[in-house]
Each structure stands twice: as C-alpha cells, then as structure tokens.
Design a protein around this motif. Sequence first.
Motif, PDB file in Angstrom:
ATOM      1  N   THR A 247     -58.450 -22.266  -7.865  1.00 38.77           N
ATOM      2  CA  THR A 247     -59.714 -21.865  -8.468  1.00 38.77           C
ATOM      3  C   THR A 247     -60.035 -20.397  -8.168  1.00 38.77           C
ATOM      4  O   THR A 247     -60.824 -19.788  -8.872  1.00 38.77           O
TER       5      THR A 247
ATOM      6  N   ALA B 260     -33.081 -14.165  -5.818  1.00 37.01           N
ATOM      7  CA  ALA B 260     -34.265 -14.402  -4.991  1.00 37.01           C
ATOM      8  C   ALA B 260     -35.115 -15.529  -5.590  1.00 37.01           C
ATOM      9  O   ALA B 260     -35.734 -16.312  -4.878  1.00 37.01           O
TER      10      ALA B 260
ATOM     11  N   GLN C 109     -30.640  -9.170  -8.153  1.00 36.03           N
ATOM     12  CA  GLN C 109     -31.321  -9.550  -6.901  1.00 36.03           C
ATOM     13  C   GLN C 109     -32.510 -10.450  -7.198  1.00 36.03           C
ATOM     14  O   GLN C 109     -32.801 -11.394  -6.461  1.00 36.03           O
ATOM     15  N   LYS C 110     -33.199 -10.134  -8.292  1.00 37.40           N
ATOM     16  CA  LYS C 110     -34.399 -10.892  -8.627  1.00 37.40           C
ATOM     17  C   LYS C 110     -34.047 -12.344  -8.967  1.00 37.40           C
ATOM     18  O   LYS C 110     -34.708 -13.282  -8.518  1.00 37.40           O
TER      19      LYS C 110
ATOM     20  N   LEU D  30     -38.815  -5.310  -5.244  1.00 38.99           N
ATOM     21  CA  LEU D  30     -38.069  -4.841  -6.412  1.00 38.99           C
ATOM     22  C   LEU D  30     -39.067  -4.364  -7.457  1.00 38.99           C
ATOM     23  O   LEU D  30     -40.219  -4.815  -7.467  1.00 38.99           O
TER      24      LEU D  30
ATOM     25  N   ALA E  78     -46.253 -18.344  -5.869  1.00 36.99           N
ATOM     26  CA  ALA E  78     -45.338 -19.303  -6.497  1.00 36.99           C
ATOM     27  C   ALA E  78     -45.512 -20.692  -5.895  1.00 36.99           C
ATOM     28  O   ALA E  78     -45.229 -21.699  -6.540  1.00 36.99           O
TER      29      ALA E  78
ATOM     30  N   LEU F 210     -36.168 -18.769  -3.627  1.00 39.02           N
ATOM     31  CA  LEU F 210     -37.584 -19.100  -3.454  1.00 39.02           C
ATOM     32  C   LEU F 210     -37.827 -20.561  -3.835  1.00 39.02           C
ATOM     33  O   LEU F 210     -38.531 -21.296  -3.151  1.00 39.02           O
TER      34      LEU F 210
ATOM     35  N   ASP G 232     -41.533  -6.190 -13.314  1.00 35.78           N
ATOM     36  CA  ASP G 232     -41.092  -6.256 -14.699  1.00 35.78           C
ATOM     37  C   ASP G 232     -42.265  -6.140 -15.674  1.00 35.78           C
ATOM     38  O   ASP G 232     -42.110  -6.372 -16.865  1.00 35.78           O
TER      39      ASP G 232
ATOM     40  N   PRO H 299     -43.001  -9.259 -20.413  1.00 33.98           N
ATOM     41  CA  PRO H 299     -42.902 -10.446 -19.554  1.00 33.98           C
ATOM     42  C   PRO H 299     -44.289 -11.041 -19.322  1.00 33.98           C
ATOM     43  O   PRO H 299     -45.257 -10.309 -19.106  1.00 33.98           O
TER      44      PRO H 299
ATOM     45  N   SER I 245     -47.815  -3.665  -1.166  1.00 35.04           N
ATOM     46  CA  SER I 245     -46.386  -3.926  -1.349  1.00 35.04           C
ATOM     47  C   SER I 245     -45.815  -4.566  -0.092  1.00 35.04           C
ATOM     48  O   SER I 245     -46.304  -4.359   1.010  1.00 35.04           O
ATOM     49  N   ASP I 246     -44.740  -5.334  -0.296  1.00 34.15           N
ATOM     50  CA  ASP I 246     -44.106  -6.046   0.812  1.00 34.15           C
ATOM     51  C   ASP I 246     -43.591  -5.119   1.898  1.00 34.15           C
ATOM     52  O   ASP I 246     -43.470  -5.517   3.049  1.00 34.15           O
TER      53      ASP I 246
ATOM     54  N   PHE J  55     -37.837 -11.636 -17.268  1.00 38.92           N
ATOM     55  CA  PHE J  55     -37.401 -10.451 -16.528  1.00 38.92           C
ATOM     56  C   PHE J  55     -36.694  -9.466 -17.435  1.00 38.92           C
ATOM     57  O   PHE J  55     -36.252  -9.792 -18.531  1.00 38.92           O
TER      58      PHE J  55
ATOM     59  N   ARG K 129     -57.231 -26.578  -4.772  1.00 36.17           N
ATOM     60  CA  ARG K 129     -58.452 -25.871  -4.384  1.00 36.17           C
ATOM     61  C   ARG K 129     -58.268 -24.356  -4.482  1.00 36.17           C
ATOM     62  O   ARG K 129     -59.114 -23.633  -4.972  1.00 36.17           O
TER      63      ARG K 129
ATOM     64  N   ASP L  21     -47.365 -17.055  -0.758  1.00 34.52           N
ATOM     65  CA  ASP L  21     -46.636 -16.879  -2.010  1.00 34.52           C
ATOM     66  C   ASP L  21     -47.364 -17.626  -3.120  1.00 34.52           C
ATOM     67  O   ASP L  21     -47.562 -18.836  -3.025  1.00 34.52           O
TER      68      ASP L  21
ATOM     69  N   ARG M 215     -43.482 -13.589 -14.537  1.00 32.78           N
ATOM     70  CA  ARG M 215     -42.742 -12.415 -14.098  1.00 32.78           C
ATOM     71  C   ARG M 215     -42.863 -12.237 -12.584  1.00 32.78           C
ATOM     72  O   ARG M 215     -43.756 -12.809 -11.959  1.00 32.78           O
ATOM     73  N   ASP M 216     -41.918 -11.475 -12.041  1.00 36.19           N
ATOM     74  CA  ASP M 216     -41.978 -11.092 -10.620  1.00 36.19           C
ATOM     75  C   ASP M 216     -42.096 -12.291  -9.682  1.00 36.19           C
ATOM     76  O   ASP M 216     -42.846 -12.255  -8.710  1.00 36.19           O
ATOM     77  N   LEU M 217     -41.376 -13.351 -10.021  1.00 35.03           N
ATOM     78  CA  LEU M 217     -41.270 -14.542  -9.165  1.00 35.03           C
ATOM     79  C   LEU M 217     -42.609 -15.246  -8.957  1.00 35.03           C
ATOM     80  O   LEU M 217     -42.818 -15.914  -7.945  1.00 35.03           O
TER      81      LEU M 217
END
Lengths: 249, 274
Positions: free
Chosen positions: B163, B142, B138-139, A245, B268, B146, A248, B78, B176-177, B93, B160, B266, B83-85
């Motif tokens: 760092t 998602a 959608q964000k 997507l 996140a 997640l 942002d 943001p 990009s995905d 967002f 670890r 990820d 941002r962006d998960l």
Amino acid sequence: MSDTIQLRRYTPTQAALMQKRPSDLIQAVESTVDAMSAALMQSAAEFIIQGTTLLTSRLLPKQQAKKAVEHFDVDVMVDVVSADWAKWTTQTKEAFQRAYEAPRQQTSAAARLRVERLSLLQAAFGFTVQDLASVLGITRPQLYKWLDVAIDVKLQESSRVRMAAVERIAKEWMARSVAPLSSVSKEPLEAGGTAFTLMSAEAINDAAVIAAFDELAVKLQGQPKTRSQRLREAGFTRRVSARSLPSDE
Amino acid sequence: MAFGDDVAQRGWQTGSVLLPAMLPALAQHLTRPGQEPTQILEGDWLVVVSQTCDVVARKFEAEPLVEVLHCRTHGGKPRKQYRDLQSTRQLDFRPDRIAYPDLVLTAHAIADRYVIPRDVLIGHEPDAGRSLDAAASQKVLAWYALRAGRPSWPNAFCDRVKTVREALEAALDDLSDEVAEVRIGILEKDEELVAEEPYHVAIYFVVDEDVWNEGVELRQQINSAFNKFVAELDACDGVEVDQELSEVTPGNKFSWQDTKLTDLWDFANLSHRD
C-alpha cells in the motif's frame, strides 16, 4: 460516570468487526455473496420440488400444480440480492483505493526546510536519532516527528534557538573534518568530559565545543585504518552489484 | 580438441544469440508437452543464459544441456514494474545499448526458458550481429539469482507494505547500491499475522565506508532518504518500525552478525503476490 465521557459498549461481534481491516470486511462480504447465490439457487430448487409435490397431492391436478410454482423466477431473485451486495463491495473497494492512493499529506515548504536542516545535522555529526535528540534537547519520538516531512510541527522559540546553536557548531565541525563526529564524539577529552556531553549540555558552551572539535579532528586523522580500507589500499575491489548496473529506463 | 574448448573457440558464452538457421534443429526442444511448438518470430532473440563456465565446460557429460531464454521484442520503453529487476517473473531490458539503442526485449523467467543439448553449439557460431552486452548479461543472471535466492517474506507483510510501495520507491529513488544498502529485520519474518497484529521491523541504511567518511552531501541525501523511508513505512497500516534500533550506519560498523539477522530490502520480494 462523567457527563462528558460517553460509555461505549460493544457486543463481541461488533468488537470483532471494529478490529477488522477494511479489506477483510470486503472479502468477507464478497464470499458471502457468492455463497448466498449458490444457497439461494439450492433453496429455490428445493422449493419448486416441494411446492409441486404439496399442491399435486392436496389441491390441484398435477400439471396445474407444477405450472403454479414455475412462475417463481429464481434467477431474478438471486440477481436482486447479489446486485446490492456487489454494489456495496465495488463502491467500498473504490473508496479505499482512493484513500490509499492519496498522498499522506501535502508537504509544506516549512516542513521540507525543517527536515533538510535536520538531515544536514545528521550528516555532519553521524549521530543516532537518540543522540541527536539529546543534543537538540528533545525526546527521540519528538525528533522522529520533526524528521517526518508530512507532519507540520510548530517549533517553540526555545527549540528554534537550540537548533540554531547546534547548526552553528555543526558548521564548526564540518570546517575541520569531512568525516562525521560520531566515531570520536564520546572519546575522553584532555579537559575532561566528551564532545557529546558538551553538546548535550543545557547551555552549549561554543568555545569549549570548538576546542573539543580541534582536539578530535586531530584524533580522527590518527585513527587506525579499518580492515576494508586496508583491503582497498592493497588493491582489492568489490564486485559490482546488479542494482548498480545502468537502469533500463 | 576437448568438447568445451571447441564450444569456447566458436565464441559461445552467456548472452550469445542463436542463429535463425539453428531453429529447425531446435524445434523439438522448444516445445512443451501438450502445447503447440513455440514460434520464434523474426525479431525474437534466443539467448544463452547459462553461465559461460558451464557453456564451455570441457567435458560434454559435465554439462549436457544449455539454458536459453526466448526474448521477444517489446514495443516502447521498459515497463516500470518489469525493469531493473523489479519483478522476479518478467524482465524488460535493453540487450545492447550501443548496437540497438532503441530495442527492448521482454521474457518470463520460466515460461520462456528452455534447455537445449549443448552439442548443438558445435555445429554453429553464435549470431555475430546480435548478443547481450556485458551489462545486460549480468542483469539477466542477477535476475535468475534473485528469483532463486530472495528471502521469503510473509504474504501478509507484503500485502501491507504494497500500500505504500510507491512512496517507498520515491524515498529510495536517488540511492544507489554503491553508496548505501537498505536492510530490514522483520521480527515475525516466518509468521502470517492476522489483521490486528502488526509486523515489527528495524531498518538500516548501511553506508559505504568512504561515503560515510568523506561525503557530507551524500550523507545528507542518505539521511533524507532514510527519514522518508522510515516515516512512510511506519505510517503503513499493520507495520511498526522500531525507531530505537533503526539507523543509518557505516558499512564497517555493520557486522556479519547483523547481516545474518536482516534481509536486503528488495521491492522484487513484494512482486510475488502479483
């Protein structure tokens, strides 16, 4: 023992300390400081009580004895001890933070160019690192060093010549196909052998390699479609992932 | 008319925003035990975050409640870490890039999430002037997925890797995905290792089949990103990359078996230690 080799001996405690991560050492000191402060307060309180009891019974009238031990300032003593350790942990943390935040190494233009050239070879051929290393005539660990832009590697003359030869034949392949060579590089050739063995030979025979490329480019076009290619041709589409997507930022 | 059909006819869906006029009736549902009632300020958005199919479920009893997210205005751009998960806790967002090009909202996944009775929706329409656009909806969904579905990495591993986080992010900046996906196998994935023991990992950049077959320039970018990523991760104290196993590979050669043995990389996953 050699004069040039110094024997090192560590006690078990020293050995354990040497293996510890710096962050573990800092944490250990910080918790010791906290524990020490509490322990010192406790000891000081007990000292006052014991001191009062002793002096009262042996030497002085009760009031005078109590006043004598109350001159002992617990808070000042705790502050002095804990301040020194606190200063050490703060300074050590800052030093390690600076070390972590510093870039691994400033990259040189030569290193960046070297890695860019190698990335193009990877893209052209689609080989694994092991296979590309074989084609370049080096070991896999060596190639990983060459691929690390933070490491300044001085290529020997023989390596430079070899890399230039491999770049030449990469151009020949890219002129014949946009797909990487890897999926057909180990297919048997009409003349015998495979493209991979020709490219990994001690001396690369350009003519033989180019002839192999001509044969393989045709073979590549005739390969059966994969399952996902057939699905796409039938009109199936993929779901857009969340990370695709718009950002942002 | 079925209950759910009535809700659907009014236009309620994921991303719908509740009108200010609805708030007095909702006050009791926006209160947590022992806390003051949540103040919904004028610029705040109370957004429906249940899936649309649940919002318009035919029978009330099937879905008696609707989830809403209290989104507050965030002044400025943001924040990078939200941002962006990038974080599964907080999300900054843009709700609607066309109608509100400069507006940024922020919310905490749990602290700002409430449930309200679905029958409240029957008496009202959603705010006609405010709603999340498709990308924002959608964000948000998602983001919740997640949070619930990410694999759990050992705390010691996350500490670890943090760092070198910035260097790893820089390596993946242009990836990009839709072009390539980064996957990681962690040998000691369920173990909290002591400082002396390194984590052993294998890294795969799984490339879209079309890109693999038709895009030399993109393949070069991907290889370049892979080389940087692996070098930085391998240089990380306490992490060792298996260089024999790690590779860039086309998607049609990365099997279902391989996906079961690896996790999607990820950032996140590192944030839960914050």
